[in-house]
Enzyme design. Structure first.
Site, short mmCIF file in Angstrom:
data_model
loop_
_atom_site.label_atom_id
_atom_site.label_comp_id
_atom_site.label_asym_id
_atom_site.label_seq_id
_atom_site.Cartn_x
_atom_site.Cartn_y
_atom_site.Cartn_z
N TYR A 61 -48.95 -28.06 -64.01
CA TYR A 61 -49.81 -28.76 -64.98
C TYR A 61 -51.26 -28.79 -64.75
O TYR A 61 -51.68 -28.13 -65.55
CB TYR A 61 -49.07 -30.31 -64.86
CG TYR A 61 -48.07 -30.87 -65.89
CD1 TYR A 61 -46.78 -29.90 -66.16
CD2 TYR A 61 -47.96 -32.19 -66.37
CE1 TYR A 61 -45.75 -30.39 -66.87
CE2 TYR A 61 -47.03 -32.56 -67.19
CZ TYR A 61 -45.82 -31.58 -67.41
OH TYR A 61 -44.87 -32.15 -68.18
N GLU A 118 -41.78 -38.90 -64.42
CA GLU A 118 -42.52 -38.72 -63.27
C GLU A 118 -43.07 -40.22 -62.80
O GLU A 118 -43.07 -40.62 -61.64
CB GLU A 118 -43.61 -37.64 -63.12
CG GLU A 118 -44.29 -37.38 -62.01
CD GLU A 118 -45.45 -36.34 -62.06
OE1 GLU A 118 -45.69 -35.64 -62.90
OE2 GLU A 118 -46.09 -36.11 -61.04
N SER A 121 -54.13 -40.34 -62.29
CA SER A 121 -54.61 -41.23 -61.38
C SER A 121 -54.41 -42.85 -61.95
O SER A 121 -54.15 -43.02 -63.08
CB SER A 121 -56.17 -40.99 -61.30
OG SER A 121 -56.83 -41.24 -62.58
N ASN A 122 -54.74 -43.62 -60.99
CA ASN A 122 -54.50 -45.21 -61.43
C ASN A 122 -55.62 -45.50 -62.50
O ASN A 122 -55.34 -46.52 -63.26
CB ASN A 122 -54.60 -46.15 -60.33
CG ASN A 122 -53.16 -46.08 -59.49
OD1 ASN A 122 -52.53 -45.10 -59.62
ND2 ASN A 122 -53.00 -46.87 -58.25
C1 FAD Z 1 -50.70 -35.16 -53.21
C2 FAD Z 1 -50.72 -34.59 -54.77
C3 FAD Z 1 -50.02 -33.59 -55.22
C4 FAD Z 1 -49.89 -33.22 -56.57
N1 FAD Z 1 -49.12 -32.26 -57.10
C5 FAD Z 1 -49.19 -31.62 -58.28
C6 FAD Z 1 -48.27 -30.72 -58.84
O1 FAD Z 1 -47.34 -30.25 -58.08
N2 FAD Z 1 -48.34 -30.24 -60.01
C7 FAD Z 1 -49.76 -30.43 -60.64
O2 FAD Z 1 -49.74 -29.99 -61.83
N3 FAD Z 1 -50.49 -31.25 -60.36
C8 FAD Z 1 -50.54 -32.13 -59.01
N4 FAD Z 1 -51.38 -32.95 -58.59
C9 FAD Z 1 -52.74 -33.05 -59.28
C10 FAD Z 1 -52.81 -34.17 -59.96
O3 FAD Z 1 -51.91 -34.64 -61.16
C11 FAD Z 1 -54.24 -34.56 -60.49
O4 FAD Z 1 -54.93 -34.62 -59.16
C12 FAD Z 1 -54.57 -35.88 -61.37
O5 FAD Z 1 -53.94 -35.62 -62.47
C13 FAD Z 1 -55.97 -36.00 -61.25
O6 FAD Z 1 -56.80 -35.18 -61.92
P1 FAD Z 1 -57.87 -34.33 -60.89
O7 FAD Z 1 -57.58 -34.21 -59.71
O8 FAD Z 1 -58.41 -33.05 -61.65
O9 FAD Z 1 -59.14 -35.52 -61.22
P2 FAD Z 1 -60.04 -35.68 -62.32
O10 FAD Z 1 -59.24 -35.75 -63.63
O11 FAD Z 1 -61.30 -34.82 -62.40
O12 FAD Z 1 -60.64 -36.94 -62.15
C14 FAD Z 1 -61.62 -37.48 -61.06
C15 FAD Z 1 -61.81 -39.10 -61.19
O13 FAD Z 1 -62.06 -39.47 -62.29
C16 FAD Z 1 -61.37 -40.33 -62.69
N5 FAD Z 1 -61.14 -40.48 -64.20
C17 FAD Z 1 -61.08 -39.09 -65.08
N6 FAD Z 1 -60.92 -39.45 -66.54
C18 FAD Z 1 -61.17 -40.73 -66.63
C19 FAD Z 1 -61.17 -41.68 -67.66
N7 FAD Z 1 -60.94 -41.12 -68.87
N8 FAD Z 1 -61.42 -43.11 -67.43
C20 FAD Z 1 -61.32 -43.51 -66.12
N9 FAD Z 1 -61.52 -42.70 -64.91
C21 FAD Z 1 -61.34 -41.52 -64.97
C22 FAD Z 1 -60.19 -40.23 -62.00
O14 FAD Z 1 -59.48 -41.40 -62.17
C23 FAD Z 1 -60.61 -39.62 -60.85
O15 FAD Z 1 -60.80 -40.86 -60.02
C24 FAD Z 1 -51.27 -33.62 -57.29
C25 FAD Z 1 -52.19 -34.42 -56.81
C26 FAD Z 1 -51.91 -34.64 -55.49
C27 FAD Z 1 -53.04 -35.95 -55.11
#
Ligand code: FAD
Length: 393
Positions: free
Chosen positions: A129, A247, A376-377
């Site tokens: 994803y 999920e 994320s939360n």
């Molecule tokens: C242990 C682990 C396993 C994972 N495994 C997988 C996997 O197998 N496959 C996969 O596809 N993904 C996986 N992920 C990825 C995960 O789905 C993403 O990390 C998550 O969706 C957040 O995206 P990002 O890391 O790009 O952060 P970003 O989207 O860049 O966000 C960064 C920060 O900004 C905040 N933020 C962003 N937008 C908003 C908003 N509109 N309002 C308020 N706050 C906001 C977020 O909450 C976060 O604190 C995994 C992540 C972890 C930690």
């Protein structure tokens, strides 16, 4: 839902309890989270094999797809008994995510080809994803798939990131953009890609502890047979969302919270502190008791949600509540464990620690990841505010 067992359910409960008692591998008796994927953890793999041998691995699935065909009430008792004994409830990219999607949207060929190997713990999946520029804003994903001239293949180019367990998986389910002109949510498709496909490569992401639980996944002209497209082209977003709900329900399940709380109590008894046992500290006891009450409330709220699901309703956006609440409750419980361990809480897999304390620092670190994965939360709070409570922007 009637929380009292009928005679049949009581007998079913006994069967599950006895089987778990006899089959749970010793290494899981002080339960552990599969750290770098279930497949990387020998005891968990053995546990899953034993469950699969009993057709209990995909415990929510019907018999014709390799599940046990449990009734709704049996599913609840099954999870309850696992949770009571601290046995890990089976979950994973196959059984909890792509499997249910294939049952709902997949072709007959896809159901036949993929479901049984998942239920038998023979084939492992990972999730494609997230991308470097598409995490929370998943619909902005840029990995592209175009229909080849032969009309029998999609050609995929792009990159995914944070692919957990990519090194063990035989298959990956991937969201790809199949129409760049359409509105963001409308040009996305859901495809199944074999990990050994030519042009697909993975690169480990090194974690702070030196291990690599997740990977970058690159697609360079990967040819995917058109029969691996799930549902219709450009209609993948609905499936993507359905999978995310499932999920989140999993991340939000209360399965091993009870075992974790018991472990923290054990650790608190083991660490006397400087002058007296930390369990004698009213402030500590108060916070621990609050966690225990909150875990019970979560359990009963979950029963309510499960009842609605069994009656054919979708958990929908309310799944965000479980994900949010549970991940933060896990953090609170682990923080109490760290407090009890004092300076030992910085130990990392140190053999001098007791069996109960051994993994607790690692569990605490994992609870931090829980508030990021599955959305994320902060995003869950947005969903609850907008979609559940209908608050204005
Ligand atoms: C242990 C682990 C396993 C994972 N495994 C997988 C996997 O197998 N496959 C996969 O596809 N993904 C996986 N992920 C990825 C995960 O789905 C993403 O990390 C998550 O969706 C957040 O995206 P990002 O890391 O790009 O952060 P970003 O989207 O860049 O966000 C960064 C920060 O900004 C905040 N933020 C962003 N937008 C908003 C908003 N509109 N309002 C308020 N706050 C906001 C977020 O909450 C976060 O604190 C995994 C992540 C972890 C930690």
């Amino acid at each position: 839902m009637d929380l009292k067992d009928t005679a049949e359910l009581a007998s079913f409960r006994e069967t599950v309890r006895a089987w778990v008692g006899a089959n749970l591998p010793d290494a899981l008796r002080c339960p552990s989270q599969a750290y770098n994927g279930i497949e990387a953890n020998e005891a968990m793999s053995e546990w899953y094999r034993r469950l699969a041998g009993q057709s209990w691995l995909a415990y929510r699935w019907p018999k014709d797809h390799g599940g046990p065909g449990f009734t709704d009430a049996e599913q609840i008792v099954f999870v309850d008994e696992f949770s009571r004994s601290g046995a890990p409830v089976p979950h994973g990219f196959g059984i909890s995510m792509v499997g249910p999607i294939l049952m709902r949207y997949g072709s007959d060929w896809q159901k036949e080809r993929f479901l049984l190997p998942i239920a038998r713990h023979e084939e492992f999946w990972c999730q494609g994803y997230s991308e470097p520029n598409a995490g929370s804003d998943l619909a902005s994903l840029q990995t592209r798939a175009v229909l080849d001239q032969d009309k029998e293949h999609l050609v995929v180019n792009g990159q995914k990131i944070w692919t957990s367990g990519a090194n063990h998986a035989g298959w990956i389910f991937v969201l790809v953009r199949t129409d760049s002109e359409a509105a963001q949510h409308k040009g996305i498709s859901f495809v199944l890609i074999e990990m050994k496909s030519q042009g697909l490569t993975i690169k480990p992401i090194r974690q702070v502890d030196g291990q690599s639980g997740f990977y970058e996944t690159f697609f360079d002209n990967v040819r995917v047979p058109i029969q691996n497209l799930v549902g219709k082209i450009n209609e993948g977003w609905g499936m993507a969302k359905a999978l995310l709900i499932s999920e989140r329900m999993h991340t939000g399940s209360n399965q091993d919270l009870r075992a974790l709380i018991d472990r923290v109590k054990t650790v608190a008894r083991e660490y006397p502190g400087e002058s007296s046992a930390i369990l004698a500290d009213p402030g500590f006891r108060d916070r621990l008791a609050q966690c225990e009450m909150d875990a019970e409330c979560l359990r009963y709220t979950r029963y309510r949600m499960e009842t609605a699901v069994f009656q054919g309703k979708s958990p929908g956006h309310e799944s965000a509540i479980f994900k949010l609440y549970q991940s933060e409750l896990f953090q609170r419980v682990c923080d109490l464990g760290m407090e009890a361990m004092g300076p030992d809480s910085i130990a990392w897999y140190d053999d001098r620690l007791s069996p109960a304390a051994y993994e607790l620092p690692m569990r605490m670190m994992i609870t931090r990841a829980m508030s990021i994965y599955s959305g994320s939360n902060e995003i869950q709070r947005n969903i609850i505010a907008k979609r559940v409570l209908n608050l204005p922007d």
